[in-house]
Design an enzyme around this catalytic site. Structure first.
Site, PDB file in Angstrom:
ATOM      1  N   GLU A 139      19.417  -9.657  50.460  1.00  0.00           N
ATOM      2  CA  GLU A 139      19.362 -10.462  49.235  1.00  0.00           C
ATOM      3  C   GLU A 139      18.176  -9.935  48.441  1.00  0.00           C
ATOM      4  O   GLU A 139      17.058  -9.892  48.955  1.00  0.00           O
ATOM      5  CB  GLU A 139      19.207 -11.946  49.567  1.00  0.00           C
ATOM      6  CG  GLU A 139      20.423 -12.527  50.309  1.00  0.00           C
ATOM      7  CD  GLU A 139      21.752 -12.331  49.585  1.00  0.00           C
ATOM      8  OE1 GLU A 139      21.759 -12.289  48.338  1.00  0.00           O
ATOM      9  OE2 GLU A 139      22.778 -12.179  50.268  1.00  0.00           O
ATOM     10  N   CYS A 178      13.345 -16.090  43.500  1.00  0.00           N
ATOM     11  CA  CYS A 178      14.367 -15.106  43.127  1.00  0.00           C
ATOM     12  C   CYS A 178      15.330 -15.699  42.109  1.00  0.00           C
ATOM     13  O   CYS A 178      15.947 -14.990  41.335  1.00  0.00           O
ATOM     14  CB  CYS A 178      15.113 -14.637  44.364  1.00  0.00           C
ATOM     15  SG  CYS A 178      15.527 -16.007  45.430  1.00  0.00           S
TER      16      CYS A 178
HETATM   17  P1  NAD Z   1       9.281  -6.466  48.559  1.00  0.00           P
HETATM   18  O1  NAD Z   1      10.532  -5.675  48.440  1.00  0.00           O
HETATM   19  O2  NAD Z   1       8.040  -5.925  47.997  1.00  0.00           O
HETATM   20  O3  NAD Z   1       8.960  -6.739  50.118  1.00  0.00           O
HETATM   21  C1  NAD Z   1       9.928  -7.312  50.966  1.00  0.00           C
HETATM   22  C2  NAD Z   1       9.639  -6.842  52.381  1.00  0.00           C
HETATM   23  O4  NAD Z   1       9.906  -5.437  52.461  1.00  0.00           O
HETATM   24  C3  NAD Z   1       8.193  -7.033  52.824  1.00  0.00           C
HETATM   25  O5  NAD Z   1       8.154  -7.436  54.160  1.00  0.00           O
HETATM   26  C4  NAD Z   1       7.610  -5.639  52.656  1.00  0.00           C
HETATM   27  O6  NAD Z   1       6.502  -5.408  53.503  1.00  0.00           O
HETATM   28  C5  NAD Z   1       8.793  -4.776  53.032  1.00  0.00           C
HETATM   29  N1  NAD Z   1       8.750  -3.418  52.498  1.00  0.00           N
HETATM   30  C6  NAD Z   1       8.165  -2.979  51.360  1.00  0.00           C
HETATM   31  N2  NAD Z   1       8.375  -1.654  51.215  1.00  0.00           N
HETATM   32  C7  NAD Z   1       9.101  -1.261  52.271  1.00  0.00           C
HETATM   33  C8  NAD Z   1       9.664  -0.017  52.678  1.00  0.00           C
HETATM   34  N3  NAD Z   1       9.499   1.105  51.963  1.00  0.00           N
HETATM   35  N4  NAD Z   1      10.392   0.027  53.815  1.00  0.00           N
HETATM   36  C9  NAD Z   1      10.591  -1.091  54.535  1.00  0.00           C
HETATM   37  N5  NAD Z   1      10.093  -2.297  54.210  1.00  0.00           N
HETATM   38  C10 NAD Z   1       9.361  -2.375  53.081  1.00  0.00           C
HETATM   39  O7  NAD Z   1       9.594  -7.929  47.975  1.00  0.00           O
HETATM   40  P2  NAD Z   1       8.625  -9.183  47.848  1.00  0.00           P
HETATM   41  O8  NAD Z   1       7.607  -8.889  46.795  1.00  0.00           O
HETATM   42  O9  NAD Z   1       8.165  -9.655  49.170  1.00  0.00           O
HETATM   43  O10 NAD Z   1       9.641 -10.273  47.305  1.00  0.00           O
HETATM   44  C11 NAD Z   1      10.032 -10.320  45.966  1.00  0.00           C
HETATM   45  C12 NAD Z   1      11.422  -9.757  45.774  1.00  0.00           C
HETATM   46  O11 NAD Z   1      12.323 -10.426  46.655  1.00  0.00           O
HETATM   47  C13 NAD Z   1      11.957 -10.012  44.374  1.00  0.00           C
HETATM   48  O12 NAD Z   1      12.635  -8.863  43.921  1.00  0.00           O
HETATM   49  C14 NAD Z   1      12.925 -11.174  44.565  1.00  0.00           C
HETATM   50  O13 NAD Z   1      13.942 -11.241  43.603  1.00  0.00           O
HETATM   51  C15 NAD Z   1      13.454 -10.877  45.936  1.00  0.00           C
HETATM   52  N6  NAD Z   1      13.979 -12.079  46.590  1.00  0.00           N
HETATM   53  C16 NAD Z   1      15.333 -12.232  46.587  1.00  0.00           C
HETATM   54  C17 NAD Z   1      15.902 -13.355  47.173  1.00  0.00           C
HETATM   55  C18 NAD Z   1      17.389 -13.543  47.168  1.00  0.00           C
HETATM   56  O14 NAD Z   1      17.880 -14.444  47.847  1.00  0.00           O
HETATM   57  N7  NAD Z   1      18.143 -12.735  46.430  1.00  0.00           N
HETATM   58  C19 NAD Z   1      15.075 -14.313  47.772  1.00  0.00           C
HETATM   59  C20 NAD Z   1      13.691 -14.109  47.762  1.00  0.00           C
HETATM   60  C21 NAD Z   1      13.162 -12.982  47.168  1.00  0.00           C
END
Ligand code: NAD
Length: 544
Positions: free
Chosen positions: A294, A328
């Site tokens: 998501e 989100c």
């Molecule tokens: P992010 O993508 O920065 O991080 C998410 C996770 O991925 C973290 O645990 C991070 O450490 C990890 N991560 C980062 N880079 C990585 C890589 N290269 N390889 C593997 N893992 C990696 O997102 P965030 O800032 O934590 O959350 C915000 C985002 O999440 C927004 O885009 C929001 O829309 C989305 N979100 C979506 C939903 C949904 O249900 N659609 C719900 C909540 C948040």
């Protein structure tokens, strides 16, 4: 659990949020917990096979609204610990995947009650301090939504397990809902304690073992969730907690042959990179991995000229600015007929100016700070760009201050360009952009909304005219996986509005529903024949 029984699980219900009235016990308890957590700096270990493991590589856990205040020091996994966690998950799979499902379920039902009771203040306080949520925002997320996930997932699991095939006379057909053959990697976001915990626990409920990589910006609440699960009886090795660098964890886990599934929530670009990485190593795996993600959104409100102005105003302010726009589902682009905009605009400016953002331990604030310096820089840059733009004007907010915390004032941009950059790109902060359209252009604005962004997460239409609602519902069919009529596009409730979107917003496997749980099983069909054939020739082979 005794063996000779067919169980019926308790009927699920939604946890009711606390009101935190001025002299309530819950407010007093929460304040005490906020003080206690603010006055300590624990070391957060990894938890592998139930054992606490410390490492030399660490991450400071801070308060976004007071970034010089360190709340904890979190150990981060190195390659050796990631390998240990994979081994622990594979070892635990042998017993966990064969445990009676109701025994697994009872752990999560107990966890729900622990969170509703003795753990509520601690997990809410950790979410407030580390993720800068107000008491209300923390309670509806870290307490209520997570309790709901645990109660309702058990209910949905029961529903799945009950689905059994028809049996003809003389046969007995059965469906065994095996967990996946291998471990699930849960990579979780900062913005919802409940989503993070659900990404790890939903596959576990279905009998899978898990590696949980929490967000570096939400490690305190994730750690306490692990402690709670242990108290609820979760066996060692079922969920292995490995805070660390996301790329490093993914690089190790995704090259292991027993990698069986990815449960991800976060940004679109990270999910796409992980999907590509998995595709490149597809020959490595024992099974085709399940990929559930998501991701981002560019959520909208469109008002028709028949819309109720009061309801629209409330939805914009709450939908755009609660939790600093870091949901989100938060609305970030709005489309309003010009005539309605003329009367709404001054009222919106007044309401937005009245929103106070500050230290969330002061309960009078509406919101807190944005999550980290990187987010703050991104929002500041968008505000600076809007100040210079010929086709955009900041009509409220636009103040940025990172001297104490990463604060961005709630900001409204008015644009004359429906494709202005803050109408198309996800910012994930307290910034909303409004495009006033000609009163008669409702049909064409719907087309514009559908084609403006690559996302398809949430959206809302405000109208009293039923024809307008039907039009919006048809034209915006794929623009949002969660579509609202005369309501803000945030605040989905588990068991009521299963959540998720399509297009660049994710695989739309609807967290908090049976559809999500079905991704974590690999069914085995079993046919038992009570009267097996004992002769090879078929009747048609005889001539007389
Ligand atoms: P992010 O993508 O920065 O991080 C998410 C996770 O991925 C973290 O645990 C991070 O450490 C990890 N991560 C980062 N880079 C990585 C890589 N290269 N390889 C593997 N893992 C990696 O997102 P965030 O800032 O934590 O959350 C915000 C985002 O999440 C927004 O885009 C929001 O829309 C989305 N979100 C979506 C939903 C949904 O249900 N659609 C719900 C909540 C948040």
């Amino acid at each position: 659990m005794t063996i000779n029984q067919t169980v019926t699980i308790p009927i699920p219900y939604n946890e009711v949020p606390y009101n935190y009235h001025p002299s309530s016990t819950e407010k007093e308890t929460l304040k005490q917990e906020l003080t206690r957590l603010s006055n300590e700096t624990p070391t957060i270990p990894l938890i592998i096979d139930g054992k606490k493991v410390t490492t030399k590589k660490t991450n400071p856990v801070v308060m976004p609204h007071r970034h010089q205040h360190q709340l904890a020091t979190c150990c981060h996994a190195e390659d050796a610990q990631i390998t240990q966690a994979i081994n622990a998950a594979n070892k635990a799979h042998l017993t966990w995947s064969r445990m009676h499902w109701e025994d697994r379920a009872s752990i999560f039902l107990r966890a729900a009650e622990l969170l509703a009771g003795p753990w509520r203040a601690r997990i809410n306080a950790a979410t407030m301090l580390n993720q800068s949520k107000t008491a209300h925002q923390a309670d509806i997320d870290a307490a209520c939504e997570l309790i709901d996930f645990w109660r309702y997932n058990v209910h949905y699991a029961e529903h799945i397990y009950k689905q059994q095939p028809y049996s003809a006379h003389g046969d007995w057909n059965r469906m065994e809902y095996r967990p996946l053959e291998g471990f699930v990697l849960a990579i979780t976001p900062f913005n919802f304690t409940s989503i993070a915990a659900n990404l790890a626990t939903a596959p576990a409920l279905m009998g899978n073992t898990v590696l949980w990589k929490p967000s570096c910006a939400a490690e305190l609440s994730a750690y306490y969730t692990m402690e709670l699960l242990k108290e609820a009886g979760l066996p060692d090795g079922v969920i292995n907690f490995i805070p660390g660098d996301g790329k490093q964890v993914a690089d190790m886990a995704l090259r292991d042959p027993s990698f069986a599934g990815l449960h991800f929530t976060g940004s679109t670009q990270v999910f796409r990179a992980l999907w590509k990485q998995i595709g490149n190593t597809i020959d490595t795996y024992k099974n085709y991995p399940r990929l559930v993600g998501e991701t981002g959104g560019k959520d909208f409100i469109v008002a028709h000229r028949s819309a109720n102005e009061e309801a629209l105003l409330t939805a914009i302010v709450r939908g755009a600015f609660e939790y600093q726009g870091q949901k989100c589902s938060a609305v970030s682009r709005i489309y309003i007929p010009e005539t309605l905009w003329q009367s709404l605009k001054p009222r919106l400016i007044e309401e937005v100016h009245a929103l106070s953002m500050g230290d969330i331990t002061d309960f009078t604030h509406f919101g807190g700070a944005v999550i980290h310096k990187t987010a703050w820089n991104k929002h500041k840059a968008a505000i600076e760009t809007a100040k210079q733009a010929s086709d955009a004007t900041i009509i409220a907010g636009g103040i940025t201050d990172d001297s104490v915390g990463w604060f961005i004032s709630p900001t409204v941009i008015e644009t004359s360009n429906p494709f202005y950059e803050t109408m198309t790109q996800e910012l994930f902060g307290p910034i909303v952009t409004c495009f006033p359209y000609a009163d008669d252009d409702f049909d064409s604005i719907l087309q514009t909304i559908d084609q403006t962004s690559p996302y398809g997460l949430t959206g809302a239409v405000f109208a009293n005219d039923k024809t307008a609602i039907i039009k919006a519902s048809h034209t915006l069919r794929y623009s949002a996986g969660n579509f609202y009529i005369n309501d803000k596009p945030t605040g989905a409730v588990v068991g009521q509005q299963p959540f998720g979107g399509g297009r660049a917003s994710g695989t739309n496997d609807k967290a908090g529903s049976a559809m999500n749980l079905e991704r974590w099983i690999s069914p085995r069909t079993i046919k038992e024949n009570f009267t097996p054939a004992t002769s090879i020739p078929y009747p048609y082979m005889k001539e007389c």
